[in-house]
Design a protein around this motif. Structure first.
Motif, short mmCIF file in Angstrom:
data_model
loop_
_atom_site.label_atom_id
_atom_site.label_comp_id
_atom_site.label_asym_id
_atom_site.label_seq_id
_atom_site.Cartn_x
_atom_site.Cartn_y
_atom_site.Cartn_z
N LYS A 56 0.80 -1.17 -0.05
CA LYS A 56 0.15 0.22 0.04
C LYS A 56 0.79 1.39 0.00
N THR A 57 1.35 1.69 1.13
CA THR A 57 1.90 3.01 1.49
C THR A 57 3.13 3.24 0.44
N LEU A 58 4.05 2.26 0.36
CA LEU A 58 5.20 2.58 -0.63
C LEU A 58 4.86 2.66 -2.06
N TRP A 59 3.56 2.40 -2.37
CA TRP A 59 3.36 2.43 -3.94
C TRP A 59 2.58 3.77 -3.88
N MET A 60 1.67 4.08 -3.00
CA MET A 60 0.72 5.03 -3.05
C MET A 60 1.18 6.32 -2.53
N ASP A 61 2.19 6.59 -1.60
CA ASP A 61 2.63 7.88 -1.23
C ASP A 61 3.99 7.84 -1.79
N PRO A 62 4.51 8.88 -2.78
CA PRO A 62 5.76 9.03 -3.46
C PRO A 62 6.77 9.53 -2.51
N ASP A 63 6.59 9.90 -1.33
CA ASP A 63 7.40 10.44 -0.53
C ASP A 63 7.84 9.55 0.50
N LYS A 64 7.44 8.33 0.53
CA LYS A 64 7.63 7.18 1.45
C LYS A 64 8.87 6.31 1.18
N GLU A 65 9.74 6.17 1.82
CA GLU A 65 10.97 5.13 1.50
C GLU A 65 10.80 3.78 2.51
N LEU A 66 11.38 2.94 2.20
CA LEU A 66 11.43 1.55 2.92
C LEU A 66 11.87 2.00 4.57
N THR A 67 12.77 2.75 4.71
CA THR A 67 13.34 3.02 5.86
C THR A 67 12.08 3.65 6.66
N ASP A 68 11.13 4.64 6.15
CA ASP A 68 10.01 5.17 6.75
C ASP A 68 9.28 4.11 7.50
N VAL A 69 9.08 2.96 6.84
CA VAL A 69 8.04 2.03 7.56
C VAL A 69 8.71 0.86 8.39
N TYR A 70 9.90 0.97 8.78
CA TYR A 70 10.72 0.15 9.65
C TYR A 70 9.72 0.30 11.13
N LEU A 71 9.85 -0.82 11.75
CA LEU A 71 8.79 -0.67 13.05
C LEU A 71 9.61 -0.10 14.10
#
Length: 407
Positions: A56-71
Motif C-alpha cells: 500500500k503506502t510505499l506505492w501510493m505515497d511517493p514521499d515514503k521510503e522503505l526506511t520510513d516503514v521500519y517498526l
C-alpha cells in the motif's frame, strides 16, 4: 545490527519472528519489565517492517521510503538479529537453535507469520515474484517504472491492493483473478461491480475467471502466465498474489498442538508447551464470537502479540478481541469483521447517494459478518450486532439503522 556470533547463550525472553506480532510483544515485555533482555530472531535481512506498507503506502505515497516503514523494534532495547533462522525448538530443555547455535530461553514466543503461496513447479526467475517479505518488495520495486507491464495474479486482499499501487506509479497492470468480478467472493455484486469499474477506469486490465496454472519463462524478459483454460498473459513482470500459508513447521516439529492450520493457543496466547506462546498469523485462538480460528491481518497480529508479550512478562491477560480488518481500494475503503462470504445471504443498506453502505452477511437468522463500505468507526457497533444476533436478541428485520452508512 547484532550478529549471531555475538549472541549470549541464554535470554529470559526469545521471540522468533520479525513482524507486527513480534514488535508488539517486544514492547509489551519491555513496558512491564524494562530491565529484562529480549532476543528477536528475525528471518529477514532487513529490520522488522510494517508489512501492509509493502502493498500500500510505499506505492501510493511517493514521499515514503522503505526506511520510513521500519517498526523500530531494534530501538526498543531488544537484541534484534536479522537474517537469522530458528531451525529447532526443544520445549522440554527450553532451547531454540538459531543458525546452528543452541540458545536457552526462559520464555519464548513463536511469531513466524506466513509465507506466500507458489504455483506448483513455479520457475525461479527475477521477473516472477511474490509480495510478502521486505526482500520481495526490494526485488520488485526496481523493476517497476512508467509503462512497465505487470501481471498481478490473484484478486484477493494483497492482489487488489498491489494492483492499485502499481497503477499509481504508472505501471500497466493486468489483474488476473478467478471470480467473475473483482473481489466477488467477499463483496456483494453491487460493490464488486463498482470496484471492477473503478479499476478498469484506472487503466487496469481485468482478466476475470482466470485460474493460473503455470508460468512460462522461456523468454526470460517476458514471462507468461498460463491459465488452466489455456489463456495467456505476457508481461514484463509477474507478481503472484495467491494467498499465504502459516509458517508452523518449527512448532509442529517441536510437538506443539495445532488447530485450524496453525498453532493452538488459549486466550492468553499460551501454546500446549510450557513457557511457549504464539501470536499473529499462526495463532489459532478462541474467538468469543466465532470460535477457534486464525486471522491473517495486522490488527490481529498487534493484538495477539501485545497479549502474548504481557503474559510472557508475568501478567495474566486474555485476548478477547474479535479482530477487524480493513483495506483501501483507490478512493474507496472498508472496515469489516467476521466472515465476508457472498455464499451467505447478504442484506445491503446504502446512503442516499449510493456511495457508502453497510452489508450484513447472514447464515439463516444469524449475522456472521459485517462490511462497512466507506463507513468508518462503526466496528464496535458491528461487533455488538453480531453478538446480539447470536444471542437471539435481534433478527434480520432489526438490522436497518443499526449502523448509518457513510457515517
Amino acid at each position: 545490527m547484532t550478529d549471531v556470533s555475538q549472541l549470549k547463550d541464554s535470554y529470559p525472553h526469545v521471540i522468533v519472528g520479525g513482524g507486527e506480532a513480534a514488535d508488539a510483544a517486544v514492547r509489551a515485555i519491555l513496558d512491564a519489565a524494562p530491565e529484562t533482555e529480549v532476543l528477536v530472531v528475525n528471518g529477514s535481512q532487513h529490520p522488522p517492517v510494517g508489512r501492509p506498507a509493502l502493498s500500500k503506502t510505499l506505492w501510493m505515497d511517493p514521499d515514503k521510503e522503505l526506511t520510513d516503514v521500519y517498526l523500530g523494534t531494534e530501538r526498543t532495547g531488544a537484541t534484534v538479529v536479522n537474517d537469522a533462522h530458528a531451525t529447532a525448538l526443544d520445549p522440554e530443555r527450553h532451547t531454540v537453535t538459531v543458525e546452528g547455535r543452541e540458545i536457552s530461553y526462559g520464555r519464548l514466543l513463536l511469531a513466524t507469520g506466513s509465507r506466500a503461496r507458489r504455483l506448483p513447479d513455479q520457475p525461479e526467475s527475477p521477473r516472477v515474484l511474490t509480495l510478502r517479505e521486505t526482500e520481495d518488495f526490494v526485488a520488485l520495486r526496481p523493476l517497476i517504472s512508467e509503462g512497465t507491464e505487470v501481471a498481478v495474479v490473484g484478486g484477493g486482499y494483497i492482489g487488489s491492493e498491489l494492483a492499485a499501487g502499481l497503477s499509481n506509479v504508472g505501471a500497466r497492470v493486468t489483474l488476473c483473478f478467478p471470480d467473475e468480478k473483482l473481489l466477488a467472493h467477499m463483496l456483494p455484486d453491487s460493490i464488486a461491480t463498482h470496484v471492477s469499474e473503478v479499476y478498469g477506469g484506472k487503466g487496469i486490465t481485468l482478466e476475470s475467471g482466470f485460474r493460473a496454472g503455470s508460468v512460462d519463462v522461456a523468454d526470460p524478459e517476458r514471462p507468461t502466465v498460463v491459465a488452466e483454460d489455456g489463456r495467456k498473459v505476457i508481461a514484463d513482470v509477474v507478481v503472484l498474489a495467491l494467498g499465504a500459508d502459516p509458517a508452523v513447521e518449527l512448532a509442529e516439529d517441536a510437538g506443539l498442538a495445532t488447530a485450524e492450520g496453525g498453532v493452538r493457543v488459549d486466550a492468553t496466547m499460551a501454546t500446549s508447551a510450557v513457557d511457549v506462546w504464539a501470536a499473529g498469523d499462526i495463532a489459532a485462538f478462541p474467538d468469543a464470537l466465532f470460535g477457534r480460528r486464525r486471522v491473517e491481518h495486522v490488527v490481529n497480529a498487534g493484538g495477539t502479540g501485545k497479549t502474548a508479550g504481557a503474559n510472557m512478562a508475568g501478567a495474566h491477560t486474555e485476548y478477547t478481541d474479535t479482530p477487524m480488518f480493513f483495506s483501501d481500494l483507490f478512493d474507496d475503503g472498508y472496515e469489516a469483521v467476521g466472515l465476508l462470504d457472498t455464499g451467505l445471504e447478504t442484506r445491503e443498506f446504502w446512503n442516499d447517494d449510493h456511495t457508502a453502505a453497510v452489508i450484513y452477511y447472514l447464515d439463516g437468522h444469524e449475522v456472521r459478518g459485517v462490511l462497512n463500505w466507506n463507513t468508518w468507526d462503526s466496528v464496535g457497533t458491528a461487533l455488538e450486532t453480531i453478538a446480539d444476533s447470536q444471542a437471539g436478541k435481534i433478527g434480520p428485520a432489526d438490522l436497518e439503522g443499526r449502523i448509518t452508512p457513510g457515517a
